[in-house]
Design a protein around this motif. Structure first.
Motif, PDB file in Angstrom:
ATOM      1  N   LEU A 215      -7.121  39.090   0.762  1.00  0.00           N
ATOM      2  CA  LEU A 215      -8.470  39.588   0.462  1.00  0.00           C
ATOM      3  C   LEU A 215      -9.390  38.449   0.035  1.00  0.00           C
ATOM      4  O   LEU A 215     -10.572  38.421   0.398  1.00  0.00           O
ATOM      5  CB  LEU A 215      -8.401  40.650  -0.639  1.00  0.00           C
ATOM      6  N   ARG A 216      -8.881  37.524  -0.726  1.00  0.00           N
ATOM      7  CA  ARG A 216      -9.689  36.391  -1.182  1.00  0.00           C
ATOM      8  C   ARG A 216     -10.056  35.467  -0.028  1.00  0.00           C
ATOM      9  O   ARG A 216     -11.038  34.718  -0.119  1.00  0.00           O
ATOM     10  CB  ARG A 216      -8.942  35.620  -2.268  1.00  0.00           C
ATOM     11  N   GLU A 217      -9.294  35.517   1.060  1.00  0.00           N
ATOM     12  CA  GLU A 217      -9.662  34.744   2.240  1.00  0.00           C
ATOM     13  C   GLU A 217     -10.775  35.417   3.039  1.00  0.00           C
ATOM     14  O   GLU A 217     -11.563  34.750   3.701  1.00  0.00           O
ATOM     15  CB  GLU A 217      -8.431  34.558   3.132  1.00  0.00           C
ATOM     16  N   ILE A 218     -10.829  36.754   2.964  1.00  0.00           N
ATOM     17  CA  ILE A 218     -11.836  37.500   3.723  1.00  0.00           C
ATOM     18  C   ILE A 218     -13.143  37.620   2.946  1.00  0.00           C
ATOM     19  O   ILE A 218     -14.237  37.486   3.514  1.00  0.00           O
ATOM     20  CB  ILE A 218     -11.302  38.903   4.070  1.00  0.00           C
ATOM     21  N   PHE A 219     -13.040  37.877   1.631  1.00  0.00           N
ATOM     22  CA  PHE A 219     -14.216  38.161   0.802  1.00  0.00           C
ATOM     23  C   PHE A 219     -14.407  37.059  -0.247  1.00  0.00           C
ATOM     24  O   PHE A 219     -13.464  36.368  -0.633  1.00  0.00           O
ATOM     25  CB  PHE A 219     -14.053  39.510   0.101  1.00  0.00           C
ATOM     26  N   ASP A 220     -15.632  36.943  -0.711  1.00  0.00           N
ATOM     27  CA  ASP A 220     -15.930  35.962  -1.754  1.00  0.00           C
ATOM     28  C   ASP A 220     -15.419  36.421  -3.115  1.00  0.00           C
ATOM     29  O   ASP A 220     -15.087  35.597  -3.972  1.00  0.00           O
ATOM     30  CB  ASP A 220     -17.449  35.727  -1.834  1.00  0.00           C
ATOM     31  N   ALA A 221     -15.398  37.729  -3.329  1.00  0.00           N
ATOM     32  CA  ALA A 221     -14.928  38.287  -4.596  1.00  0.00           C
ATOM     33  C   ALA A 221     -14.295  39.644  -4.329  1.00  0.00           C
ATOM     34  O   ALA A 221     -14.664  40.337  -3.363  1.00  0.00           O
ATOM     35  CB  ALA A 221     -16.072  38.418  -5.596  1.00  0.00           C
ATOM     36  N   VAL A 222     -13.344  40.011  -5.178  1.00  0.00           N
ATOM     37  CA  VAL A 222     -12.637  41.282  -5.041  1.00  0.00           C
ATOM     38  C   VAL A 222     -12.607  41.972  -6.400  1.00  0.00           C
ATOM     39  O   VAL A 222     -12.251  41.348  -7.408  1.00  0.00           O
ATOM     40  CB  VAL A 222     -11.186  41.066  -4.544  1.00  0.00           C
ATOM     41  N   VAL A 223     -12.988  43.251  -6.432  1.00  0.00           N
ATOM     42  CA  VAL A 223     -12.955  44.039  -7.663  1.00  0.00           C
ATOM     43  C   VAL A 223     -11.971  45.190  -7.464  1.00  0.00           C
ATOM     44  O   VAL A 223     -12.170  46.033  -6.577  1.00  0.00           O
ATOM     45  CB  VAL A 223     -14.335  44.604  -8.038  1.00  0.00           C
ATOM     46  N   PHE A 224     -10.937  45.235  -8.272  1.00  0.00           N
ATOM     47  CA  PHE A 224      -9.948  46.310  -8.185  1.00  0.00           C
ATOM     48  C   PHE A 224     -10.359  47.464  -9.104  1.00  0.00           C
ATOM     49  O   PHE A 224     -10.502  47.288 -10.308  1.00  0.00           O
ATOM     50  CB  PHE A 224      -8.560  45.793  -8.576  1.00  0.00           C
ATOM     51  N   CYS A 225     -10.560  48.630  -8.488  1.00  0.00           N
ATOM     52  CA  CYS A 225     -10.938  49.846  -9.226  1.00  0.00           C
ATOM     53  C   CYS A 225      -9.958  50.946  -8.822  1.00  0.00           C
ATOM     54  O   CYS A 225     -10.347  51.993  -8.298  1.00  0.00           O
ATOM     55  CB  CYS A 225     -12.368  50.253  -8.890  1.00  0.00           C
ATOM     56  N   VAL A 226      -8.676  50.689  -9.072  1.00  0.00           N
ATOM     57  CA  VAL A 226      -7.616  51.527  -8.498  1.00  0.00           C
ATOM     58  C   VAL A 226      -7.112  52.619  -9.434  1.00  0.00           C
ATOM     59  O   VAL A 226      -6.184  53.347  -9.100  1.00  0.00           O
ATOM     60  CB  VAL A 226      -6.432  50.650  -8.039  1.00  0.00           C
TER      61      VAL A 226
END
Length: 464
Positions: free
Chosen positions: A89-100
């Motif tokens: 995910l970090r390779e695809i997006f600049d930032a990742v927010v987990f709201c699981v």
């Protein structure tokens, strides 16, 4: 451009997306809301009881965010499975927010908990809410007596659903299977049991009062159990919600005492109304009773206040009959592959939403919602929680832009083996549910299984 992936499309995820797109500090931002399910809205769709239409209407507010030009919903994307972990995910997006959220039930840790007929209450909720993971689950409701362990809002929802008639729920989006099971239900007695007193119960007053308005149902409270709670006797110092709860319970107890004082009419029915909900307090479960053929009840130990906000056992025991046991004693977060995890709290370590690994922020990775703070609060509590995380992310934006690839995220997800259901696919699911309901002579009726949902989504451009 800043590309952000928000993992989870429930309230915390959508409020995070909203906080990001409504800010003024980063002018060029795209938010991709990813969900394992092909449908958005999380627990608002799959956790709110079908007869709570006002709360379910919150979907309309969440919908507005997901339809924003700066937001793209991509369902049917399982994060954490092979090929799509945190690093991918970090390779695809600049930032990742987990709201699981918090995905599992807390366990009682007592003998007999795994006997046939003993279930987490959330399995029952998921069943009547048509969660596709429970398509193979069946509740026949052949039990005459059901025991619900817990005194929170989920426990109240479960007790209410067990006591409602199918005719009252036909106008909701409940799927046909659960509706038919309720129509054939044999349940007459529902026992909702808490180990502490009424002033410490976690249900809200509105939910509690609803039990008293169910047709053909008596609510029964034992005055002697209420009287064990010092705060019940002197409610003036209680928080407002607890004080109102005590007032409602006091009213039911007084009415019960008044009925006991009046001799029954000779022509009155021997058992009164068809169903009874029994609210019991100061009883701690110590064993689920039964055998391989199924449960037959729960053994409880009487407790008393210990003077420090908890309870202590008395060595006195009571058995409550039940051929169905539903355990509702809270939720717990589960570890997310690639993220640090605090086993004690069931949360991801963080600082204002920034994920911490060994006390150091993990660049570009954030959390919001229950996986951030634990399973506390109501739906609205997620809004300030999400805003705090979004502000942290935006403060870091200068160092995040360009971390991900320039490849289109949908193409990158497809390369990782995912076949996303985009917003047009979700709209096709909605249309199929409305059509199915019309064919049944009802309103919208949820599709209850993965195959039905994905088949409906494929009627549209699911990667649109």
């Amino acid at each position: 451009m800043l590309r952000v992936a928000v993992i989870g499309s429930g309230p915390s995820g959508v409020y995070t997306a909203q906080s990001l797109i409504e800010q003024q500090t980063v002018p060029d931002i795209e938010v991709y809301v990813l969900d394992r399910l092909p449908c958005p809205f999380g627990l608002v769709r799959y956790g709110v009881a079908p007869d709570h239409e006002k709360i379910k209407s919150l979907q309309n507010n969440l919908r507005t965010v997901l339809e924003h030009p700066g937001v793209r919903f991509l369902g049917n994307v399982e994060v954490g499975a092979p090929g799509l972990g945190v690093e991918e995910l970090r390779e695809i997006f600049d930032a990742v927010v987990f709201c699981v959220g918090a995905a599992t039930d807390r366990r009682l840790g007592i003998p007999g908990e795994e006997l046939p007929g003993s279930h987490p209450a959330t399995d029952f909720v998921a069943w009547y809410s048509a969660h596709p993971d429970t398509a193979a689950v069946r509740f026949t409701l052949a039990a005459r007596s059901a025991v619900v362990i817990g005194v929170g809002n989920v426990a109240v929802d479960v007790a209410r659903m067990l006591s409602r008639g199918a005719a009252e729920l036909a106008a909701t989006d409940m799927p046909q299977g659960p509706l038919g099971a309720l129509a054939d239900s044999h349940v007459e007695d529902v026992w909702m049991v808490g180990r502490r007193g009424p002033s410490q119960a976690k249900f809200t007053t509105k939910e509690l009062r609803e039990l008293g308005s169910l047709p053909d149902t008596d609510v029964r409270v034992r005055p002697e159990e209420l009287g064990l709670d010092p705060a019940y006797r002197e409610p003036g110092g209680l928080p407002a919600v607890a004080r109102r709860n005590v007032e409602v319970l006091r009213g039911w107890a007084e009415r019960a005492a008044a009925r006991e004082a009046v001799p029954a009419s000779p022509d009155a029915g021997a058992r009164g109304r068809r169903r009874r909900i029994h609210l019991r307090f100061f009883l701690r479960p110590v064993e689920v009773l039964g055998d391989a053929g199924g449960v037959r009840g729960v053994r409880f130990e009487r407790t008393v206040p210990d003077g420090r906000g908890g309870v202590t056992g008395t060595g006195e025991f009571e058995e409550i009959e039940g051929q169905l046991v539903l355990r509702s004693v809270g939720y717990r977060g589960t570890p997310q592959p690639g993220l640090p995890f605090d086993e004690r709290t069931g949360t991801v370590p963080h600082q204002a939403g920034r994920v911490l690994r060994d006390g150091v922020p993990l660049p570009g990775v954030y959390v919001a919602g229950w996986i951030k703070r634990g399973p506390t609060g109501v739906i609205g509590t997620n809004r300030p929680c999400a805003k705090e995380t979004a502000q942290s992310l935006l403060a870091d934006a200068a160092g995040l832009v360009g971390r991900g690839t320039a490849e289109d995220p949908v193409a990158a997800l497809a390369r990782a083996g995912r076949r996303p259901v985009a917003w047009p696919g979700w709209l096709a699911i909605e249309a199929a549910e409305a059509e199915w309901g019309r064919g049944l002579g009802r309103g919208t009726v949820k599709l209850p299984d993965w195959a039905g949902l994905l088949d409906a989504a494929r009627a549209a451009d699911i990667t649109g």
